[in-house]
Design an enzyme around this catalytic site. Structure first.
Site, PDB file in Angstrom:
ATOM      1  N   HIS A  35       1.331   5.010   7.263  1.00  0.00           N
ATOM      2  CA  HIS A  35       0.872   3.720   6.755  1.00  0.00           C
ATOM      3  C   HIS A  35       0.434   2.934   8.005  1.00  0.00           C
ATOM      4  O   HIS A  35       1.115   1.993   8.425  1.00  0.00           O
ATOM      5  CB  HIS A  35       2.027   3.044   6.018  1.00  0.00           C
ATOM      6  CG  HIS A  35       1.637   1.863   5.177  1.00  0.00           C
ATOM      7  ND1 HIS A  35       0.386   1.289   5.206  1.00  0.00           N
ATOM      8  CD2 HIS A  35       2.357   1.159   4.258  1.00  0.00           C
ATOM      9  CE1 HIS A  35       0.354   0.273   4.356  1.00  0.00           C
ATOM     10  NE2 HIS A  35       1.540   0.177   3.771  1.00  0.00           N
ATOM     11  N   ARG A  81      -4.652   4.114  -1.264  1.00  0.00           N
ATOM     12  CA  ARG A  81      -3.208   4.423  -1.311  1.00  0.00           C
ATOM     13  C   ARG A  81      -3.010   5.565  -2.302  1.00  0.00           C
ATOM     14  O   ARG A  81      -3.561   5.537  -3.400  1.00  0.00           O
ATOM     15  CB  ARG A  81      -2.403   3.206  -1.747  1.00  0.00           C
ATOM     16  CG  ARG A  81      -0.948   3.573  -2.040  1.00  0.00           C
ATOM     17  CD  ARG A  81      -0.072   2.370  -2.149  1.00  0.00           C
ATOM     18  NE  ARG A  81       0.138   1.755  -0.851  1.00  0.00           N
ATOM     19  CZ  ARG A  81       1.069   0.841  -0.603  1.00  0.00           C
ATOM     20  NH1 ARG A  81       1.865   0.432  -1.573  1.00  0.00           N
ATOM     21  NH2 ARG A  81       1.203   0.326   0.597  1.00  0.00           N
TER      22      ARG A  81
END
Ligand code: NCD
Length: 306
Positions: free
Chosen positions: A133, A105
């Site tokens: 995502h 991330r």
């Protein structure tokens, strides 16, 4: 269809058949999640989280452990060598020696692509900037399928920060594989980027709206997102938009009885807590599904499942 050692960068890297295969595999993970198994024994997942996370990182870690594997990583750059000035690529080149896959991330768009260029182990994009995502989109699809018994023929509204919300971008792209009608609801300043809008409109019917009132009676799935405060270049702009929409009992007065509400979470104040008790609320089921879907992804990418 080959998933072993494959990077998961964008939802667009997957065909509809591949997405459906991941959803089917996720279903087979549900019973395994309660017993646990050892199919990933000896395997290590590194979770490199340069941005805050609760659900994504913990569900990846839980998923790995349910499958018999283990995890290493950091979730606070203050404690990593990044703090000493180490560049991103050197961090990836280091961690690839210790892990069989890396869940990443990062605040920068493109970080997962760069990591995948350098790493010899698969990179799983766990949220990069405002861009994508993809694993969240798979969880969203899985939840829709499970709660509505279908994805095709639904009217789906996505409301909120369509500009900066990476879950919105991945889900919108994912939905173009299905026969759905999409409504994109946001204040003018938070409209989805033109390129994504164009690309989506070329595949499925899309209507942009500034508020929900007129369309709510027709909607089957309402996907709510928070305003992404951290991505606003100007805090004053965020202050102006804060509180621009809120789902409460009043909003839902004309909604179908079986309309479901999803949210990738975290929520700030865009869904009133009173909604949690209604049969519409499915966002905590959605969080729960994150475990099954991430078990499926890890199992496929690390070669324990075909
Ligand atoms: C999202 C994210 O990180 O993009 N969180 C998540 O993974 N469920 C949504 C958000 O932060 O608003």
């Amino acid at each position: 269809m080959e998933f072993h050692n494959r990077n998961i960068i964008s939802i667009q890297d997957f065909t509809k058949e591949e997405i459906n295969h991941i959803l089917k595999t996720s279903q087979t993970m549900e019973p395994i999640a309660s017993t646990g198994t050892d199919t990933l024994k000896g395997k290590i997942l590194a979770t490199l989280f340069f941005e805050p996370s609760t659900r994504t990182r913990l569900s990846f870690e839980a998923a790995m452990q349910k499958l018999g594997g283990t995890t290493i990583g950091f979730n606070d750059v203050e404690t990593a060598s990044t703090k000493k000035g180490e560049n991103f690529v050197d961090t990836i080149r280091t961690v690839e020696n210790y892990a069989d896959a890396i869940a990443l991330r990062h605040c920068l768009e493109g970080a997962a692509v760069v990591a995948a260029e350098y790493a010899k182990v698969p990179i799983i994009n766990s949220g990069t900037g405002a861009q994508e995502h993809p694993t969240q989109a798979l969880i969203d699809l899985y939840t829709i399928q499970k709660e509505k018994n279908q994805i095709d023929n639904l009217k789906i509204a996505i409301i909120g920060d369509l500009r900066y919300g990476r879950t919105v971008h991945s889900l919108t792209r994912a939905l173009t594989n299905y026969n759905v009608e999409l409504f994109l609801v946001s204040p003018e300043a938070l409209r989805i980027q033109e390129n994504i809008l164009k690309e989506t409109k070329s595949k499925i019917p899309v209507t942009e709206k500034q508020n929900l009132d007129e369309i709510i009676p027709n909607i089957d799935v309402l996907y709510v997102t928070r305003i992404q405060r951290e991505r606003f270049p100007d805090p004053a702009e965020y202050a102006k938009l804060k509180g621009a929409y809120r789902i409460d009992q009043k909003t839902l007065k004309t909604a179908k009885k079986d309309m479901i509400i999803l949210h990738p979470l975290p929520r700030v104040d865009e869904i009133a807590p009173e909604i949690d008790q209604t049969p519409h609320a499915r966002y905590f089921q959605q969080v729960g599904n994150g475990l099954f879907v991430r078990m499926a992804i890890l199992s496929l990418v690390l070669g324990a499942t075909k």
